[in-house]
Design an enzyme around this catalytic site. Structure first.
Site, PDB file in Angstrom:
ATOM      1  N   ASN A   9       0.936  -1.096  -0.006  1.00  0.00           N
ATOM      2  CA  ASN A   9       0.115   0.117  -0.006  1.00  0.00           C
ATOM      3  C   ASN A   9       1.043   1.265  -0.060  1.00  0.00           C
ATOM      4  O   ASN A   9       1.414   1.446   0.922  1.00  0.00           O
ATOM      5  CB  ASN A   9      -0.962  -0.211   1.343  1.00  0.00           C
ATOM      6  CG  ASN A   9      -1.753   1.255   1.452  1.00  0.00           C
ATOM      7  OD1 ASN A   9      -1.722   2.138   0.281  1.00  0.00           O
ATOM      8  ND2 ASN A   9      -2.121   1.494   2.418  1.00  0.00           N
ATOM      9  N   LYS A  11       0.275   4.188  -0.325  1.00  0.00           N
ATOM     10  CA  LYS A  11      -0.380   5.580   0.217  1.00  0.00           C
ATOM     11  C   LYS A  11      -0.208   6.670  -0.718  1.00  0.00           C
ATOM     12  O   LYS A  11      -0.203   6.437  -1.757  1.00  0.00           O
ATOM     13  CB  LYS A  11       0.056   5.797   1.713  1.00  0.00           C
ATOM     14  CG  LYS A  11      -0.060   4.487   2.569  1.00  0.00           C
ATOM     15  CD  LYS A  11       0.291   4.542   3.868  1.00  0.00           C
ATOM     16  CE  LYS A  11      -0.040   3.310   4.716  1.00  0.00           C
ATOM     17  NZ  LYS A  11       0.364   3.400   6.193  1.00  0.00           N
ATOM     18  N   HIS A  97      -9.139   1.777   5.505  1.00  0.00           N
ATOM     19  CA  HIS A  97      -7.909   1.787   6.096  1.00  0.00           C
ATOM     20  C   HIS A  97      -7.899   2.818   7.088  1.00  0.00           C
ATOM     21  O   HIS A  97      -8.796   3.991   7.178  1.00  0.00           O
ATOM     22  CB  HIS A  97      -6.969   2.356   4.826  1.00  0.00           C
ATOM     23  CG  HIS A  97      -5.633   2.199   5.516  1.00  0.00           C
ATOM     24  ND1 HIS A  97      -5.034   3.489   6.267  1.00  0.00           N
ATOM     25  CD2 HIS A  97      -4.407   1.078   5.275  1.00  0.00           C
ATOM     26  CE1 HIS A  97      -3.725   2.936   6.643  1.00  0.00           C
ATOM     27  NE2 HIS A  97      -3.413   1.673   5.983  1.00  0.00           N
ATOM     28  N   GLU A 167      -4.865  -4.307  10.692  1.00  0.00           N
ATOM     29  CA  GLU A 167      -3.889  -3.368  10.979  1.00  0.00           C
ATOM     30  C   GLU A 167      -4.021  -2.779  12.393  1.00  0.00           C
ATOM     31  O   GLU A 167      -4.702  -1.746  12.425  1.00  0.00           O
ATOM     32  CB  GLU A 167      -3.839  -2.581   9.926  1.00  0.00           C
ATOM     33  CG  GLU A 167      -3.733  -3.117   8.229  1.00  0.00           C
ATOM     34  CD  GLU A 167      -3.203  -2.086   7.456  1.00  0.00           C
ATOM     35  OE1 GLU A 167      -2.349  -2.273   6.722  1.00  0.00           O
ATOM     36  OE2 GLU A 167      -3.821  -0.996   7.098  1.00  0.00           O
ATOM     37  N   GLY A 173       3.102   2.746  10.551  1.00  0.00           N
ATOM     38  CA  GLY A 173       4.208   3.831  10.536  1.00  0.00           C
ATOM     39  C   GLY A 173       4.963   3.951  11.757  1.00  0.00           C
ATOM     40  O   GLY A 173       5.599   5.008  11.684  1.00  0.00           O
ATOM     41  N   SER A 213       4.063  -1.651  10.197  1.00  0.00           N
ATOM     42  CA  SER A 213       5.583  -2.122  10.380  1.00  0.00           C
ATOM     43  C   SER A 213       5.929  -3.349   9.899  1.00  0.00           C
ATOM     44  O   SER A 213       6.962  -3.931  10.534  1.00  0.00           O
ATOM     45  CB  SER A 213       5.972  -1.484  11.526  1.00  0.00           C
ATOM     46  OG  SER A 213       5.530  -0.254  12.139  1.00  0.00           O
TER      47      SER A 213
HETATM   48  P1  13P Z   1       3.365   0.646   7.454  1.00  0.00           P
HETATM   49  O1  13P Z   1       3.868  -0.830   6.970  1.00  0.00           O
HETATM   50  O2  13P Z   1       4.242   1.947   7.099  1.00  0.00           O
HETATM   51  O3  13P Z   1       3.276   0.518   9.048  1.00  0.00           O
HETATM   52  O4  13P Z   1       1.831   0.794   6.921  1.00  0.00           O
HETATM   53  C1  13P Z   1       1.000  -0.370   7.172  1.00  0.00           C
HETATM   54  C2  13P Z   1      -0.205  -0.018   6.400  1.00  0.00           C
HETATM   55  O5  13P Z   1      -0.871   0.997   6.772  1.00  0.00           O
HETATM   56  C3  13P Z   1      -0.550  -0.903   5.300  1.00  0.00           C
HETATM   57  O6  13P Z   1      -1.880  -0.195   4.896  1.00  0.00           O
END
Ligand code: 13P
Length: 253
Positions: A9, A11, A97, A167, A173, A213
């Site tokens: 993803n 983003k 999300h 998640e 993040g 993460s």
């Molecule tokens: P990270 O892997 O950066 O923590 O993000 C996870 C996420 O939100 C995937 O949709």
């Protein structure tokens, strides 16, 4: 055997040439690989979907969007519809999300509408759920996750593929990952919810991805858990060497 999904993803990251280079490189990287039951999915910003689709058309790569409108079509400035995605032969779409719940007022009700509209348009939904740090510390993780499932799947039939991504918001993040045991506990809870609400067969077929993460250093241990069927990867999916390493680890397991 359930499929294992390694999904990136992106983003709101990467400018066009960076995205284009990534797709060309990853397509080449996996061109002759035997992926077995591992499916690789990338969800770039929607402006890159057409380019991504063109580059990956003849490769073992699946493309997804990060969001979809809950409306069918019409005067909804700035929105993108499931019908548009269907007409581009898109495979997947992330919905619910936590960043959309937090910054764009996404609710269980709108996620439910989006889930239904994706199903009508034959796009596989990746439904995200997960608790905040505050909710975990208050001991209500299970209640939150089950409520999100109830809300998202209200009046939904499951006849085609559906993917869940657990998640935990506190792991997104932050560099903090749920331990494999913490993640497995919730994945098991989720799978059992599908057994109760639908059937054992439906539950057994649903890939439940972990997100938060995930990186080359922790993916093996997470994927070794019984009910963890892949990852929805943010930060580490932006780096081609990390992303390809994670694909290789999943294939080898
Ligand atoms: P990270 O892997 O950066 O923590 O993000 C996870 C996420 O939100 C995937 O949709």
């Amino acid at each position: 055997m359930r499929k294992i999904i390694i999904a990136g993803n992106w983003k709101m990251n990467k400018i066009f040439p960076e995205a284009e280079d990534f797709f060309m490189d990853i397509a080449e990287y996996i061109e002759n690989k035997k992926l077995g039951n591992v499916e690789v999915v990338i969800c770039p910003p929607s402006v890159y979907l057409e380019m991504a689709g063109d580059i990956t058309a003849d490769h073992q790569l699946f493309i997804g969007a990060q969001n979809v409108s809950r409306f069918e079509s019409g005067a909804y400035t700035g929105e993108l519809s499931a019908l548009m995605f269907n007409s581009m032969e898109l495979d997947y779409c992330i919905i619910g999300h936590s960043e959309r719940r937090k910054y764009f007022a996404e609710t269980d009700k709108s996620i439910n509408e989006k889930l239904k509209i994706l199903q009508e348009n034959e796009i596989i939904p990746i439904v995200c759920i997960g608790e905040t740090l505050n909710e975990r510390e208050s001991g209500i993780t299970e209640k939150i996750v089950l409520n999100q499932l109830e809300g998202a799947f209200r009046d939904v039939q499951i006849n085609d593929d559906v993917v869940i991504a657990y998640e935990p918001v506190w792991a997104i993040g932050t560099g903090v990952t749920a331990t494999p045991q913490q993640a497995q506990e919730i994945h098991y809870l989720i799978r059992n919810w599908f057994v109760d609400k639908y059937s054992k067969e439906v539950a057994e077929n649903i890939p439940i991805l972990y997100g938060g993460s995930m990186k080359p250093e922790n993916i093996k241990e997470l994927l070794s858990q019984q009910d963890i069927d892949g990852g929805l990867i943010g930060g580490a999916s932006l780096d081609i060497s990390k992303f390809s390493e994670m694909i290789d680890i999943a294939v080898e397991l």
